[in-house]
Scaffold this active site. Structure first.
Site, PDB file in Angstrom:
ATOM      1  N   CYS A   1       8.840   1.237  -5.503  1.00 56.13           N
ATOM      2  CA  CYS A   1      10.221   1.067  -5.066  1.00 56.13           C
ATOM      3  C   CYS A   1      10.415  -0.107  -4.123  1.00 56.13           C
ATOM      4  O   CYS A   1      11.538  -0.425  -3.756  1.00 56.13           O
ATOM      5  CB  CYS A   1      10.708   2.343  -4.380  1.00 56.13           C
ATOM      6  SG  CYS A   1       9.776   2.796  -2.894  1.00 56.13           S
ATOM      7  N   GLN A   2       9.348  -0.780  -3.691  1.00 53.32           N
ATOM      8  CA  GLN A   2       9.495  -1.852  -2.712  1.00 53.32           C
ATOM      9  C   GLN A   2      10.476  -2.944  -3.133  1.00 53.32           C
ATOM     10  O   GLN A   2      11.175  -3.495  -2.282  1.00 53.32           O
ATOM     11  CB  GLN A   2       8.133  -2.483  -2.388  1.00 53.32           C
ATOM     12  CG  GLN A   2       7.249  -1.633  -1.501  1.00 53.32           C
ATOM     13  CD  GLN A   2       6.470  -0.601  -2.288  1.00 53.32           C
ATOM     14  OE1 GLN A   2       6.667  -0.445  -3.496  1.00 53.32           O
ATOM     15  NE2 GLN A   2       5.598   0.129  -1.628  1.00 53.32           N
TER      16      GLN A   2
END
Length: 368
Positions: free
Chosen positions: A84-85
């Site tokens: 998800c970064q």
């Protein structure tokens, strides 16, 4: 109506240390494999879950690689949380090229869905994903599925931390609503309820019977700061000589949510990959003069107290373990997702056609 869970075989993509897997298993789903490229996740995944860890980059995985793992049950489920970064609000400057490459992982997930055509699909991710074009592209890979998604506040399902996540559910079994029944909604679970019974330790100390119950060391100035900190307070409560130079500037004065203590009788803040550092957020223990331990962080992510992260005698690496714990799907969230899917399949098998047309978005929307 049968009370036994339907036989669902699942593969967990981007499985990490097994948070989503462990939750799905608790709900009665048979997770037959986890896929992740981080070799350090192999031991915790396999030591706590009866499934093999496939050390592979998802972008290199083909449908044929996964078909044997999905064929053992009456129904098949492809699950996962692409890293998800790229979509996080943290540290986004100067990362456009890397984000562009990481976005491809969501589309790789979609390609596997299109090729494998599992009966069920679930994806968990940060809520910001919904605002990106890549999410629309992923939805395009779900032709033939009933699809719904919602933004879930995890405190409302028994996770003792403030954590908003996007949950997508898709099914080829028709339009049955995936019913999040009222018992899933709970009063917010608190820090005290989750970690209050752990034995006390000092900053820099490791508990002799639990190597994961270890707290990072504090410098002399940070020890003074945490002693001056109140649960739920900020660095603005300190004497001026303790305030960091960056926070005295106008640009830093608007960031109070660092160097803070958690509150016993409230949920924790979002557990991040840097949760072991007192200066990285509101990660100070409510009463002990230290940051939370790695075990406490894992428990606030709803991993069981006895979940194994380290081989016997293995040395603790804070950055590695903090990353694996902070990136994990909370086990409780995985359990709720799994229960929704189990209930959905059970309703399908029992011909509960009155639920046709009641979408998950409607059910989740009432709760979250």
């Amino acid at each position: 109506m049968s009370e036994d869970p339907p036989t669902i075989s699942a593969v967990d993509l981007f499985c990490g240390v097994g948070g989503l897997t462990h939750g799905l298993v608790r709900s009665g789903i048979n997770v037959t494999a986890g896929v992740d490229l981080d070799p350090h996740c192999r031991y915790p995944f396999e030591a706590n879950n009866a499934a093999p860890f496939l050390e592979r980059d998802v972008k290199d995985v083909k449908a044929a690689d996964l078909e044997p793992y999905l064929s053992g049950g009456k129904y098949s489920l492809l699950a996962g949380c692409a890293p998800c970064q790229p979509f996080s609000t943290y540290s986004q400057s100067g990362r456009s090229k890397k984000r562009g490459m990481d976005w491809r992982l969501v589309l790789n997930f979609g390609s596997l869905v299109a090729d494998l055509q599992p009966d069920l699909v679930t994806m968990e991710n940060v809520v910001q994903l919904a605002d990106h074009e890549v999410f629309s592209e992923f939805l395009g890979s779900l032709k033939g599925y009933s699809v719904t998604w919602a933004k879930v506040e995890c405190t409302q399902i028994g996770v003792p931390q403030s954590r908003k996540r996007l949950v997508l559910l898709a099914s080829k079994l028709g339009g049955h609503g995936l019913d999040l029944t009222p018992q899933f909604v709970q009063s917010p679970r608190t820090v005290r309820e989750e970690i209050g019974k752990l034995p006390p330790i000092n900053a820099g100390q490791q508990h002799p019977r639990d190597p994961l119950h270890i707290a990072s060391s504090l410098s002399e100035i940070n020890m003074k700061r945490i002693k001056a900190s109140k649960p739920g307070g900020t660095w603005r409560d300190w004497d001026p000589d303790l305030i960091a130079a960056c926070h005295r500037k106008e640009t830093g004065s608007t960031y109070p949510s660092v160097y803070g203590r958690m509150e016993w009788d409230a949920p924790a803040p979002t557990i991040t990959t840097q949760c072991f550092g007192y200066g990285n957020g509101r990660f100070g223990h409510p009463t002990q003069d230290r940051a939370i331990s790695l075990r406490e962080a894992a428990m606030l992510q709803t991993f069981p107290r006895n979940y194994k992260f380290l081989k016997r005698g293995e040395k603790v690496t804070f950055s590695r373990l903090g990353r694996m714990i902070g990136n994990a799907v909370p086990v409780r969230l995985g359990e709720v997702i799994g229960q929704c899917l189990v209930d959905h399949v059970r309703a399908f098998e029992n011909g509960e056609t009155e639920k046709v047309g009641v979408g998950v978005s409607e059910q989740l929307g009432r709760l979250f």
